[in-house]
Scaffold this active site. Structure first.
Site, PDB file in Angstrom:
ATOM      1  N   ARG A  51      33.921  17.178  24.365  1.00 13.09           N
ATOM      2  CA  ARG A  51      34.297  15.813  24.487  1.00 13.09           C
ATOM      3  C   ARG A  51      35.672  15.290  23.899  1.00 13.09           C
ATOM      4  O   ARG A  51      36.442  14.602  24.597  1.00 13.09           O
ATOM      5  CB  ARG A  51      33.216  15.107  23.316  1.00 13.09           C
ATOM      6  CG  ARG A  51      31.864  14.931  23.824  1.00 13.09           C
ATOM      7  CD  ARG A  51      30.932  15.153  22.789  1.00 13.09           C
ATOM      8  NE  ARG A  51      31.060  16.601  22.324  1.00 13.09           N
ATOM      9  CZ  ARG A  51      30.163  17.588  22.934  1.00 13.09           C
ATOM     10  NH1 ARG A  51      29.207  17.114  23.944  1.00 13.09           N
ATOM     11  NH2 ARG A  51      30.177  18.655  22.802  1.00 13.09           N
ATOM     12  N   THR A  52      36.163  16.054  22.753  1.00 12.86           N
ATOM     13  CA  THR A  52      37.273  15.599  22.258  1.00 12.86           C
ATOM     14  C   THR A  52      38.478  15.662  23.224  1.00 12.86           C
ATOM     15  O   THR A  52      39.251  14.803  23.663  1.00 12.86           O
ATOM     16  CB  THR A  52      37.821  16.169  21.038  1.00 12.86           C
ATOM     17  OG1 THR A  52      36.528  16.067  20.170  1.00 12.86           O
ATOM     18  CG2 THR A  52      38.999  15.555  20.459  1.00 12.86           C
ATOM     19  N   LYS A  80      50.836  36.201  20.808  1.00 10.86           N
ATOM     20  CA  LYS A  80      51.926  37.309  20.799  1.00 10.86           C
ATOM     21  C   LYS A  80      52.446  37.250  19.248  1.00 10.86           C
ATOM     22  O   LYS A  80      53.485  37.794  18.932  1.00 10.86           O
ATOM     23  CB  LYS A  80      53.010  36.989  21.863  1.00 10.86           C
ATOM     24  CG  LYS A  80      52.628  37.294  23.057  1.00 10.86           C
ATOM     25  CD  LYS A  80      53.841  36.830  24.189  1.00 10.86           C
ATOM     26  CE  LYS A  80      53.219  36.279  25.611  1.00 10.86           C
ATOM     27  NZ  LYS A  80      54.300  35.776  26.269  1.00 10.86           N
ATOM     28  N   ARG A 101      43.892  20.179  17.932  1.00  7.20           N
ATOM     29  CA  ARG A 101      42.897  20.737  17.351  1.00  7.20           C
ATOM     30  C   ARG A 101      43.062  22.229  17.033  1.00  7.20           C
ATOM     31  O   ARG A 101      43.587  23.249  17.818  1.00  7.20           O
ATOM     32  CB  ARG A 101      41.597  20.886  18.198  1.00  7.20           C
ATOM     33  CG  ARG A 101      40.447  21.378  17.563  1.00  7.20           C
ATOM     34  CD  ARG A 101      39.233  21.455  18.114  1.00  7.20           C
ATOM     35  NE  ARG A 101      38.440  20.007  18.196  1.00  7.20           N
ATOM     36  CZ  ARG A 101      37.231  19.682  18.441  1.00  7.20           C
ATOM     37  NH1 ARG A 101      36.471  20.722  18.803  1.00  7.20           N
ATOM     38  NH2 ARG A 101      36.848  18.227  18.439  1.00  7.20           N
ATOM     39  N   HIS A 129      38.556  14.722  11.109  1.00  7.77           N
ATOM     40  CA  HIS A 129      38.331  14.418  12.722  1.00  7.77           C
ATOM     41  C   HIS A 129      38.680  12.987  12.954  1.00  7.77           C
ATOM     42  O   HIS A 129      37.629  12.014  13.131  1.00  7.77           O
ATOM     43  CB  HIS A 129      36.891  14.918  13.170  1.00  7.77           C
ATOM     44  CG  HIS A 129      37.124  15.190  14.521  1.00  7.77           C
ATOM     45  ND1 HIS A 129      37.764  14.863  15.379  1.00  7.77           N
ATOM     46  CD2 HIS A 129      35.840  15.915  15.218  1.00  7.77           C
ATOM     47  CE1 HIS A 129      37.471  15.123  16.684  1.00  7.77           C
ATOM     48  NE2 HIS A 129      36.359  15.958  16.673  1.00  7.77           N
TER      49      HIS A 129
HETATM   50  N1   CP Z   1      32.443  15.581  18.429  1.00  6.92           N
HETATM   51  C1   CP Z   1      33.372  16.789  19.123  1.00  6.92           C
HETATM   52  O1   CP Z   1      34.359  16.971  18.436  1.00  6.92           O
HETATM   53  O2   CP Z   1      32.843  17.426  20.132  1.00  6.92           O
HETATM   54  P1   CP Z   1      33.646  18.456  20.793  1.00  6.92           P
HETATM   55  O3   CP Z   1      33.973  19.823  19.666  1.00  6.92           O
HETATM   56  O4   CP Z   1      33.070  18.994  22.211  1.00  6.92           O
HETATM   57  O5   CP Z   1      35.249  17.975  21.300  1.00  6.92           O
END
Ligand code: CP
Length: 309
Positions: A51-52, A80, A101, A129
């Site tokens: 999603r993110t 590496k 991320r 998040h």
């Molecule tokens: N909610 C969320 O962070 O989903 P993903 O890990 O799929 O990005």
């Protein structure tokens, strides 16, 4: 130069949060606007995501920008031995904004301190998040008509769940009452309970999860027990199915109750809940597109007035 990065939602005032939610509302009315023409956004995902990453990339595409990046760090020079700092400095040569991320808590903060361009934290380990929180707030506002004075039940993995940590911090402006439902092993960490106390956020802790526990909930925020955060997989196996929300448990809940989940789900919401009108997790994920369009514009210095034009 002002650092416009989004590392933690805790740095946003109430006014700023409401401003971003108004921006998200404008984008929901029309998500297709060519306001990122000429901009390049890099999505650097050192951890898996559906999603993110895809909603950030959709957000950029619908705004006329371009995307570079990776979803599998093993294909990059970090495999590496290239450091995070060097990776960030290199990508800053090519892009106007980095969405990152990373599996390490504090990685986004560090990146924001070394990068000459803004960083959006798309999740750093078990820490924060913030873009998820903006879509969670937008979902709560849309379903409840307000963010004020709500009973919010957080269920499941409250120890490693970065989404619940961020949500808790953002809600400090709106006088919530939190209910933390978790097994002993996955309780809300002391640092977040201390944060609640310092910010006069009411909370109650439970280990039972049943119909009577959730009777007063306005928002039931389910979370997955996160296998990837456990060092002891035997412990994960023992508690992975500790709470399962079933349709029958919702019979006597409040009419305004909505069930949120950052997703992905594993077993914690039974499939028979999906058709209940109180299930909102798929719409919640859709709201991520609009919330992330707002965040991207904000960190790039594009204002609400400009998008209204
Ligand atoms: N909610 C969320 O962070 O989903 P993903 O890990 O799929 O990005």
């Amino acid at each position: 130069m002002e650092n416009r990065s989004l590392v933690t939602i805790a740095e946003h005032s109430k006014e700023k949060i409401l401003y971003l939610l108004e921006m998200a509302k404008q984008f929901e009315k029309n998500p297709n606007r060519k306001i990122l023409d000429g901009k390049i956004v890099a999505t650097l995902f050192f951890e898996p995501s559906t999603r993110t990453r895809l909603s950030f990339e959709t957000a950029v595409n619908r705004l006329g920008g371009r995307i570079i990046g990776f979803s599998d760090a093993s294909t990059t020079s970090s495999s590496k031995g290239e450091t995070l700092k060097d990776t960030i400095m290199m990508v800053s040569n090519y892009a106007d904004l980095i969405v990152m991320r990373h599996y390490l808590e504090g990685a986004a903060r560090y990146a924001s301190e070394v990068a000459p361009i803004p960083i959006i934290n798309a999740g750093d380990g078990a820490n924060q998040h913030p873009s998820q929180t903006m879509l969670d707030l937008y979902s709560i506002l849309k379903t409840q008509g307000t963010l004020e004075n709500l009973n919010i039940f957080l269920v499941g993995d409250l120890k490693y769940g970065r989404t619940v940590h961020s949500l808790l911090m953002a809600m400090r402006h709106f006088n919530p009452t939190f209910h933390f439902i978790a097994p002993e092993e996955l309780k809300m960490p002391e640092e977040y309970k201390l944060y609640c106390e310092e910010n006069h956020i009411k909370y109650v802790e439970h280990t039972d999860f049943n119909e009577s526990t959730i009777a007063d909930a306005d928002i039931l925020y389910m979370t997955r027990v996160q296998r990837e955060r456990f060092t002891d997989l035997m412990e994960y196996e023992r508690i992975k199915n500790v709470y399962i929300l079933r349709n029958k448990m919702l019979e006597n809940t409040r009419p305004n109750l909505r069930i949120l989940h950052p997703l992905p789900r594993v077993n914690e919401i039974a499939y028979d809940v999906d058709n209940n009108e109180k299930a909102y997790y798929f719409q919640q994920a859709r709201n991520g597109l609009f919330a992330r369009q707002a965040i991207i514009c904000d960190v790039l210095g594009i204002t609400l007035e400009e998008i209204k034009c």
